[in-house]
Design a protein around this motif. Structure first.
Motif, mmCIF file in Angstrom:
data_model
loop_
_atom_site.group_PDB
_atom_site.id
_atom_site.type_symbol
_atom_site.label_atom_id
_atom_site.label_comp_id
_atom_site.label_asym_id
_atom_site.label_seq_id
_atom_site.Cartn_x
_atom_site.Cartn_y
_atom_site.Cartn_z
ATOM 1 N N PRO A 1 -81.709 23.034 34.725
ATOM 2 C CA PRO A 1 -81.037 22.958 33.415
ATOM 3 C C PRO A 1 -80.147 21.727 33.255
ATOM 4 C CG PRO A 1 -81.036 25.209 34.181
ATOM 5 C CD PRO A 1 -81.565 24.367 35.326
ATOM 6 N N ALA A 2 -79.389 21.372 34.282
ATOM 7 C CA ALA A 2 -78.516 20.194 34.173
ATOM 8 C C ALA A 2 -79.334 18.925 33.974
ATOM 9 C CB ALA A 2 -77.636 20.069 35.417
ATOM 10 N N GLU A 3 -80.489 18.847 34.638
ATOM 11 C CA GLU A 3 -81.395 17.703 34.475
ATOM 12 C C GLU A 3 -81.949 17.645 33.054
ATOM 13 O OE1 GLU A 3 -84.864 16.210 37.343
ATOM 14 O OE2 GLU A 3 -84.287 18.291 37.675
ATOM 15 N N THR A 4 -82.316 18.805 32.530
ATOM 16 C CA THR A 4 -82.838 18.885 31.157
ATOM 17 C C THR A 4 -81.806 18.358 30.176
ATOM 18 O OG1 THR A 4 -84.295 20.756 31.655
ATOM 19 C CG2 THR A 4 -83.613 20.487 29.358
ATOM 20 N N VAL A 5 -80.576 18.827 30.307
ATOM 21 C CA VAL A 5 -79.513 18.417 29.383
ATOM 22 C C VAL A 5 -79.251 16.921 29.506
ATOM 23 C CG1 VAL A 5 -77.073 18.718 28.796
ATOM 24 C CG2 VAL A 5 -78.487 20.719 29.313
ATOM 25 N N ALA A 6 -79.175 16.412 30.729
ATOM 26 C CA ALA A 6 -78.892 14.977 30.921
ATOM 27 C C ALA A 6 -80.021 14.108 30.376
ATOM 28 C CB ALA A 6 -78.669 14.691 32.406
ATOM 29 N N GLU A 7 -81.262 14.478 30.658
ATOM 30 C CA GLU A 7 -82.388 13.669 30.177
ATOM 31 C C GLU A 7 -82.481 13.711 28.657
ATOM 32 O OE1 GLU A 7 -87.123 12.938 30.982
ATOM 33 O OE2 GLU A 7 -85.931 14.033 32.448
ATOM 34 N N ALA A 8 -82.312 14.897 28.081
ATOM 35 C CA ALA A 8 -82.368 15.016 26.621
ATOM 36 C C ALA A 8 -81.238 14.219 25.975
ATOM 37 C CB ALA A 8 -82.305 16.480 26.203
ATOM 38 N N GLN A 9 -80.035 14.258 26.551
ATOM 39 C CA GLN A 9 -78.918 13.505 25.984
ATOM 40 C C GLN A 9 -79.198 12.007 26.007
ATOM 41 O OE1 GLN A 9 -75.653 14.918 24.687
ATOM 42 N NE2 GLN A 9 -76.235 13.014 23.669
ATOM 43 N N ALA A 10 -79.761 11.514 27.104
ATOM 44 C CA ALA A 10 -80.085 10.085 27.194
ATOM 45 C C ALA A 10 -81.098 9.697 26.118
ATOM 46 C CB ALA A 10 -80.622 9.752 28.580
ATOM 47 N N LEU A 11 -82.079 10.551 25.882
ATOM 48 C CA LEU A 11 -83.090 10.268 24.848
ATOM 49 C C LEU A 11 -82.469 10.328 23.454
ATOM 50 C CD1 LEU A 11 -86.003 12.230 26.484
ATOM 51 C CD2 LEU A 11 -85.983 9.761 26.036
ATOM 52 N N TYR B 1 -74.476 26.003 30.785
ATOM 53 C CA TYR B 1 -74.772 24.680 31.351
ATOM 54 C C TYR B 1 -73.878 23.596 30.749
ATOM 55 C CZ TYR B 1 -78.747 27.481 32.673
ATOM 56 O OH TYR B 1 -79.525 28.506 33.143
ATOM 57 N N GLY B 2 -72.713 23.997 30.262
ATOM 58 C CA GLY B 2 -71.774 23.057 29.661
ATOM 59 C C GLY B 2 -72.122 22.641 28.245
ATOM 60 N N ILE B 3 -73.152 23.260 27.662
ATOM 61 C CA ILE B 3 -73.608 22.890 26.310
ATOM 62 C C ILE B 3 -72.650 23.486 25.281
ATOM 63 C CG2 ILE B 3 -75.483 23.049 24.634
ATOM 64 C CD1 ILE B 3 -77.380 23.441 27.087
ATOM 65 N N ASP B 4 -72.186 22.655 24.382
ATOM 66 C CA ASP B 4 -71.252 23.059 23.330
ATOM 67 C C ASP B 4 -72.027 23.688 22.167
ATOM 68 O OD1 ASP B 4 -69.233 23.337 21.466
ATOM 69 O OD2 ASP B 4 -68.857 21.177 21.259
ATOM 70 N N LEU B 5 -72.339 24.973 22.288
ATOM 71 C CA LEU B 5 -73.163 25.642 21.280
ATOM 72 C C LEU B 5 -72.513 25.625 19.900
ATOM 73 C CD1 LEU B 5 -74.482 28.731 23.266
ATOM 74 C CD2 LEU B 5 -75.572 26.506 22.923
ATOM 75 N N ALA B 6 -71.238 25.964 19.840
ATOM 76 C CA ALA B 6 -70.553 26.011 18.540
ATOM 77 C C ALA B 6 -70.507 24.622 17.908
ATOM 78 C CB ALA B 6 -69.150 26.583 18.698
ATOM 79 N N GLY B 7 -70.203 23.613 18.693
ATOM 80 C CA GLY B 7 -70.149 22.244 18.172
ATOM 81 C C GLY B 7 -71.512 21.758 17.698
ATOM 82 N N LEU B 8 -72.561 22.093 18.443
ATOM 83 C CA LEU B 8 -73.911 21.697 18.041
ATOM 84 C C LEU B 8 -74.341 22.399 16.761
ATOM 85 C CD1 LEU B 8 -75.755 21.579 21.463
ATOM 86 C CD2 LEU B 8 -75.345 19.663 19.916
ATOM 87 N N LEU C 1 -74.358 16.976 23.435
ATOM 88 C CA LEU C 1 -74.732 18.303 23.922
ATOM 89 C C LEU C 1 -73.585 18.983 24.641
ATOM 90 C CD1 LEU C 1 -78.304 17.433 25.199
ATOM 91 C CD2 LEU C 1 -77.658 18.469 23.016
ATOM 92 N N ARG C 2 -72.807 18.164 25.324
ATOM 93 C CA ARG C 2 -71.592 18.666 26.012
ATOM 94 C C ARG C 2 -70.423 17.907 25.417
ATOM 95 N NH1 ARG C 2 -74.427 17.721 31.723
ATOM 96 N NH2 ARG C 2 -75.383 19.750 31.993
ATOM 97 N N SER C 3 -69.328 18.618 25.163
ATOM 98 C CA SER C 3 -68.172 17.898 24.610
ATOM 99 C C SER C 3 -67.186 17.557 25.696
ATOM 100 C CB SER C 3 -67.485 18.731 23.535
ATOM 101 O OG SER C 3 -67.053 19.952 24.052
#
Length: 168
Positions: free
Chosen positions: A49-59, A132-139, A166-168
């Motif tokens: 999951p952490a890899e998914t979030v990091a790769e998606a954020q970079a894209l 996974y540190g994802i800011d659901l409310a902010g997103l 994705l993470r604040s």
């Protein structure tokens, strides 16, 4: 050419499924064969999951929300059943941004709202507000605000400038 001939001419993967080999731009739009496009995300990659979030954020930061959607889609298809709503919602946000950047107000707003709703359901249904540190409310707030702007005619949006955190 007959229908069978057209079918045979389609790009196929090694298992015979139709897969377009056409190059694509940063927003996932097909380009003519022979044109240099943006490298595509490989399909079916299982990531932590952490890899998914990091790769998606970079894209997303690079203005490639279509490609970020493919990363989220891999997580949604390969991850635990209990997390499918989370990853599908994130994929919908990325596709919504893709449509908005392409100038498609209806599709962009619809998918942004659908993704925001999925994240809201995850947040209340799972009792986690930052998996996974994802800011659901902010997103969800970002998606609804962008959907409002897109519906009001503020198009196309710049995918890199509008990329969510994705993470604040």
């Amino acid at each position: 050419m007959t229908n069978a001939g057209a079918w045979d001419a389609r790009d196929r993967d090694t298992e015979g499924r139709a897969r377009s080999a056409r190059p694509r731009d940063g927003l996932g739009r097909p380009l003519p064969y022979g044109t240099e496009g943006v490298p595509r995300q490989p399909e079916g990659v299982v990531r932590a999951p952490a890899e998914t979030v990091a790769e998606a954020q970079a894209l997303l930061d690079a203005g490639k929300p279509f490609h970020a959607h493919e990363v989220f889609e891999d997580a949604w298809k390969s991850g635990p059943e209990a997390e499918r709503t989370l990853w599908r919602g994130l994929a919908q946000l990325a596709v919504g941004l893709t449509h908005a950047a392409r100038g498609n107000a209806v599709g962009g707003a619809r998918l942004l709202r659908r993704g925001a709703q999925a994240l809201a359901e995850w947040e209340t249904g799972e009792g986690e507000d930052r998996p996974y540190g994802i800011d659901l409310a902010g997103l969800a707030r970002w998606a609804r605000e962008l959907a409002d702007r897109v519906e009001s005619g503020d198009l196309p949006v710049d995918a890199a400038d509008e990329a969510p955190r994705l993470r604040s």
